[in-house]
Design a protein around this motif. Structure first.
Motif, PDB file in Angstrom:
ATOM      1  N   THR A 282       7.300   6.261   0.429  1.00  0.00           N
ATOM      2  CA  THR A 282       5.987   5.999   1.025  1.00  0.00           C
ATOM      3  C   THR A 282       5.848   6.911   2.245  1.00  0.00           C
ATOM      4  O   THR A 282       6.823   7.542   2.664  1.00  0.00           O
TER       5      THR A 282
ATOM      6  N   GLU B 227       6.854  -1.240   5.121  1.00  0.00           N
ATOM      7  CA  GLU B 227       6.378  -0.515   3.928  1.00  0.00           C
ATOM      8  C   GLU B 227       7.062   0.843   3.779  1.00  0.00           C
ATOM      9  O   GLU B 227       6.417   1.834   3.478  1.00  0.00           O
TER      10      GLU B 227
ATOM     11  N   ILE C 199       4.723   0.485  -0.819  1.00  0.00           N
ATOM     12  CA  ILE C 199       3.478   0.203  -0.121  1.00  0.00           C
ATOM     13  C   ILE C 199       3.113  -1.268  -0.309  1.00  0.00           C
ATOM     14  O   ILE C 199       3.170  -1.785  -1.413  1.00  0.00           O
ATOM     15  N   GLY C 200       2.763  -1.920   0.801  1.00  0.00           N
ATOM     16  CA  GLY C 200       2.313  -3.305   0.696  1.00  0.00           C
ATOM     17  C   GLY C 200       3.414  -4.330   0.862  1.00  0.00           C
ATOM     18  O   GLY C 200       3.167  -5.528   0.866  1.00  0.00           O
TER      19      GLY C 200
ATOM     20  N   ARG D 154       6.619  -5.616   3.240  1.00  0.00           N
ATOM     21  CA  ARG D 154       7.336  -5.525   4.510  1.00  0.00           C
ATOM     22  C   ARG D 154       8.430  -6.567   4.575  1.00  0.00           C
ATOM     23  O   ARG D 154       8.376  -7.555   3.843  1.00  0.00           O
TER      24      ARG D 154
ATOM     25  N   PRO E 125       4.266  -9.749   1.361  1.00  0.00           N
ATOM     26  CA  PRO E 125       3.205  -8.754   1.266  1.00  0.00           C
ATOM     27  C   PRO E 125       2.648  -8.447   2.648  1.00  0.00           C
ATOM     28  O   PRO E 125       2.600  -9.326   3.515  1.00  0.00           O
ATOM     29  N   ALA E 126       2.225  -7.223   2.851  1.00  0.00           N
ATOM     30  CA  ALA E 126       1.808  -6.762   4.178  1.00  0.00           C
ATOM     31  C   ALA E 126       0.762  -7.667   4.811  1.00  0.00           C
ATOM     32  O   ALA E 126       0.827  -7.948   6.017  1.00  0.00           O
ATOM     33  N   PHE E 127      -0.171  -8.171   4.016  1.00  0.00           N
ATOM     34  CA  PHE E 127      -1.251  -8.957   4.621  1.00  0.00           C
ATOM     35  C   PHE E 127      -0.766 -10.289   5.196  1.00  0.00           C
ATOM     36  O   PHE E 127      -1.424 -10.875   6.038  1.00  0.00           O
TER      37      PHE E 127
END
Lengths: 269, 269
Positions: free
Chosen positions: A178, A205, A209-210, A212, A234-236
DNA sequence: TCCATTAGTTCCACTATTCGGAACTGAGTT
DNA sequence: AACTCAGTTCCGAATAGTGGAACTAATGGA
């Protein structure tokens, strides 16, 4: 120590001397590693072995169940590999010791928790606890991932001996998974410095990607054995603040596991 | 063919001729199979190998990462076994094809669903879908179980060629896991007769007290490859009526998988 | 403390296995 | 039919595994 005759090469070979077995396992490694099934000729080109030899080697591996030969002439991993691994997993006393702590960590956070150990230049995932999952069930048990872009990998690197770390770093090849993946030893070392003082590692990430994570190392009295645990999300759901908030929990769990280890020193890692 | 000298035994050996690799894998099998970690001397007694040879073999296996030697002098399965198996699992196209059907079957019943394939005289579990579980997470993926006392085992036996079935039956050794375990070939054959006509198999606590299942075979065009799926549940939720009610669902799923197979004939089972 | 015993490692002449070139089969193609 | 390409079999030469015996290290009893 020194002898008159210089006929014997001193110490050129770094290759492990595992004779015939080594060759067979190297072949097994090549075939199981291939992204898609290989045919006889593909393997022939990849290895450069003479026809006769390769043929015999493959036949032996298939007869032993380590490889399968499909009717279409391709070779793939054999079922016996699963059987062996199942025993390895069932007997890993380290995994057994860590399991309740992983479960607790999962209950505290609701997120996926991993246990990984350092093997060579990679991290092998030994266990995981996750919530209701739609697919990718038990996916990555046994999976090998790079040390330089995973939370557990960096955490483990931060606690091994300087010699071992130097050796591992010198052999690394930085693949940019990434935009956030460390690109060279310098960047990684800088990160490791922070990790050492903080006691835990982030993966922002860097591998995917996405995804963490926060990870903490588990050090042991055995210098050659390093491992770690992580909370992955997940990142969000994993803002920097959230990750920082999780850090004490991972640290605590890692510490608890570390304390539980000595009870069963050694048997099978 | 016949010679004057009778010094050479004619054809006693049924052993697969896999040379040096075979010996190494046999040793690996022995060590990983052991219920508790073995020391050098234990292995020496079990194998009867000469000291020197055994020492070299073990060293090779350890160097390759297939075995681990603990500081306390015992040998156990190595992490590399997990790595190999992870690749085997990830690449099993059969598992991939079956996965959505397993998931659907789980959603329909709420119970644990297994996918198993026949390997030699045993069933190897390739996949499973289960609900919220407290412990024993991914336990039996890769685990080998007897054919004569598991639903999938009996189901698979009911669809293989007569020759293969005869060969397997002749080599079986009936261990009485529970009072319900079949005790001999005769009893098993009688059961298989019923299974053949019904198209599905029951396991009424024949392997483990308190555990029952319904299983259906998946036959394939490849005669040497037999497999099956099952719904497994604790006895109190799996009355004979309930199991009968599940039977059509398992049959349907098995059939659906069978239809999906040809799309990817072969690559890696 | 000493000797006896058991556990694990190293060495080396002997021999069984692997090695690999080359010849063979057999399917698909021009 | 003659070609190519994929896979299999064969056999003398080279190599790696074998296993007895000698060696060292740790354990334990008198």
């Amino acid at each position: 120590m020194s002898s008159k005759e210089d006929e014997k090469a001193p110490e050129i070979d770094k290759l492990a001397d595992t004779g015939t077995l080594g060759k067979a396992i190297a072949l097994l490694d090549l075939v199981t590693r291939a992204p898609e099934p290989l045919r006889f000729t593909d393997i022939l080109k990849l290895t450069g072995l003479p026809r006769g030899s390769l043929h015999r080697q493959l036949r032996h591996l298939v007869l032993e169940g380590l490889l399968d030969d499909s009717p279409d002439g391709t070779y793939g991993p054999g079922l016996r590999l699963l059987e062996f691994a199942s025993r390895a997993w069932a007997k890993s006393s380290f995994r057994e010791v860590a399991a309740p702590h992983l479960l607790r960590l999962h209950q505290q956070t609701g997120e996926t928790v991993h246990l990984g150990v350092l093997r060579g230049h990679e991290i092998i995932y030994l266990d995981k606890v996750e919530g209701r999952q739609a697919l990718r069930l038990h996916s990555q048990i046994g999976k090998a991932s790079p040390v330089y872009c995973t939370g557990i990998g960096k955490a483990a690197l931060s606690v091994v001996s300087d010699e071992l770390r130097a050796e591992i770093l010198s052999a690394l090849c930085f693949e940019p998974f990434t935009p956030g993946t460390h690109k060279d030893v310098a960047a990684l070392l800088e990160d490791l410095q922070k990790i050492k003082s903080a006691g835990f590692a982030f993966d922002m990430e860097e591998h995917e990607i996405g995804i963490r994570c926060v990870a903490a190392p588990i050090s042991s009295n055995d210098a050659a054995f390093a491992s770690g645990i992580s909370i992955t999300a997940p990142a969000f759901r994993a803002s920097p603040e959230q990750l920082k908030a999780w850090a004490p929990l991972v640290l605590e769990a890692a510490h608890a596991i570390q304390l539980d280890i000595p009870r069963r020193l050694g048997p099978a890692k």
